[in-house]
Design an enzyme around this catalytic site. Structure first.
Site, PDB file in Angstrom:
ATOM      1  N   ASP A  81    -101.697   6.155  58.141  1.00  0.00           N
ATOM      2  CA  ASP A  81    -101.769   6.776  56.816  1.00  0.00           C
ATOM      3  C   ASP A  81    -103.222   6.868  56.338  1.00  0.00           C
ATOM      4  OD1 ASP A  81    -100.627   7.844  54.523  1.00  0.00           O
ATOM      5  OD2 ASP A  81    -100.323   5.895  53.566  1.00  0.00           O
ATOM      6  N   ASP A 103    -107.445  12.252  56.767  1.00  0.00           N
ATOM      7  CA  ASP A 103    -107.610  12.554  55.340  1.00  0.00           C
ATOM      8  C   ASP A 103    -109.064  12.906  55.045  1.00  0.00           C
ATOM      9  OD1 ASP A 103    -107.797  12.713  52.631  1.00  0.00           O
ATOM     10  OD2 ASP A 103    -106.979  10.721  52.215  1.00  0.00           O
ATOM     11  N   GLU A 133    -104.904  16.611  54.707  1.00  0.00           N
ATOM     12  CA  GLU A 133    -104.767  16.566  53.239  1.00  0.00           C
ATOM     13  C   GLU A 133    -105.765  17.494  52.579  1.00  0.00           C
ATOM     14  OE1 GLU A 133    -104.352  12.807  51.165  1.00  0.00           O
ATOM     15  OE2 GLU A 133    -105.358  13.621  49.403  1.00  0.00           O
ATOM     16  N   GLY A 178     -99.617   4.761  43.458  1.00  0.00           N
ATOM     17  CA  GLY A 178     -99.407   3.576  42.633  1.00  0.00           C
ATOM     18  C   GLY A 178     -98.673   3.874  41.346  1.00  0.00           C
ATOM     19  N   GLY A 206     -97.576   9.550  46.831  1.00  0.00           N
ATOM     20  CA  GLY A 206     -97.362   8.938  45.510  1.00  0.00           C
ATOM     21  C   GLY A 206     -95.899   8.875  45.135  1.00  0.00           C
ATOM     22  N   GLY A 207     -95.024   8.683  46.120  1.00  0.00           N
ATOM     23  CA  GLY A 207     -93.575   8.753  45.905  1.00  0.00           C
ATOM     24  C   GLY A 207     -93.015   7.702  44.961  1.00  0.00           C
ATOM     25  N   THR A 208     -93.756   6.628  44.717  1.00  0.00           N
ATOM     26  CA  THR A 208     -93.240   5.557  43.860  1.00  0.00           C
ATOM     27  C   THR A 208     -92.989   6.024  42.432  1.00  0.00           C
ATOM     28  OG1 THR A 208     -94.203   3.758  45.152  1.00  0.00           O
ATOM     29  CG2 THR A 208     -93.869   3.332  42.802  1.00  0.00           C
ATOM     30  N   ASN A 227     -94.245  10.229  50.955  1.00  0.00           N
ATOM     31  CA  ASN A 227     -94.827   8.903  51.186  1.00  0.00           C
ATOM     32  C   ASN A 227     -94.494   7.970  50.025  1.00  0.00           C
ATOM     33  OD1 ASN A 227     -96.100  10.306  53.253  1.00  0.00           O
ATOM     34  ND2 ASN A 227     -98.055   9.266  52.943  1.00  0.00           N
TER      35      ASN A 227
HETATM   36 ZN   LIG Z   1    -101.056   8.742  50.124  1.00  0.00          ZN
END
Ligand SMILES: [Zn+2]
Length: 281
Positions: A81, A103, A133, A178, A206-208, A227
């Site tokens: 990642d 990235d 990215e 985050g 940033g799936g959280t 992710n």
């Molecule tokens: Zn990420």
């Protein structure tokens, strides 16, 4: 050489489906991901972020993931990642990763294209999926002053896709890494423009912090991989602390982790339900 994961992501984009990637740090959170994925009979991606690889080496991470293949009912994909080091991407490819992310989003576009292309070329003979990215995903050390600063420009996405040829592209469309004080605002208009301009499967980071309905809407628009990181490690840390606090002197790792793993598995299960439009509970 064929790229099984790249093919899967292409199919997923075409079918409006999405692979869930979870950031993992050791065998205990991998255990939790496998348990949750098994409960839903789904494949999953194990994602190792830079510090994990620096501490353990990509070789050991590969072996760690290998050990879980017998326990998983479906395929587990191993992914590097957010890596801006071409040599580290190559090392992970040599060590048998299924997928790497170069990235270059913090670099000038020309450097991003150059680095991505070098990794794409190296990965081709190994059949490894490469994620690029473009735009910025806020949080950590990434600061954007204006929306134009973090939103991926459609022309830049097209240039990266055409000149470097990554298998998938993470796009900055307003999400953040985050927990954030306010709910991130996804720019669906920009996502639509990008999806109309490139055929590559798109990736949401940033799936959280993204509401379930926004996750599901983005999947219908070309997001084929998501992710999820923060919710996994914060649950792991908090539960470990809580359980250990009850008896620090008597704490013994296997007994401790026996209590922590199901808690982590529950949040992974919850996110898998959200991504796959399954009702949790
Ligand atoms: Zn990420």
């Amino acid at each position: 050489m064929t790229k099984p994961l790249a093919e899967l992501l292409k199919d997923y984009r075409a079918q409006g489906r999405c692979l869930s990637g979870f950031n993992v740090n050791d065998i205990y959170d991998i255990h939790a991901v496998v348990e949750a994925a098994n409960r839903l009979d789904l494949p999953a991606m194990l994602m190792t972020y830079g510090p994990v690889v620096e501490l353990n080496s990509s070789y050991l991470c590969r072996k760690m993931a290998d050990g879980f293949e017998k326990l998983a009912n479906n395929k587990l994909y191993l992914h590097l990642d957010h890596c801006s080091d071409v040599d580290l991407c190559k090392q992970a490819i040599d060590d048998g990763y299924d997928s790497v992310m170069f990235d270059g989003s913090q670099m000038p576009l020309a450097d991003n294209i150059r680095g991505t292309k070098e990794v794409v070329n190296y990965a081709a003979s190994a059949g490894v999926q490469v994620e690029a990215e473009i735009g910025k995903i806020m949080g950590r050390d990434v600061v954007a002053k204006t929306e134009d600063d973090y939103l991926a420009a459609v022309a830049d996405v097209v240039a990266l896709a055409e000149e470097a040829g990554p298998d998938s592209i993470a796009v900055g469309i307003g999400t953040a890494h985050g927990f954030t004080p306010t709910t991130p605002k996804i720019h669906f208009d920009r996502l639509q423009e990008i999806a109309d301009a490139v055929v590559a499967p798109l990736v949401l980071h940033g799936g959280t912090g993204i509401p379930d309905e926004d996750i599901q809407r983005s999947i219908t628009m070309g997001i084929a991989k998501i992710n999820i990181g923060t919710i996994v490690h914060t649950t792991y840390m908090r539960e470990t602390y809580d359980v250990m606090s009850k008896d620090v002197a008597g704490a013994y790792p296997p007994f401790l982790m026996k209590e922590v793993i199901p808690k982590v598995a529950d949040v992974v299960y919850d996110r898998l339900c959200a991504v796959n439009s399954i009702k949790n509970g």
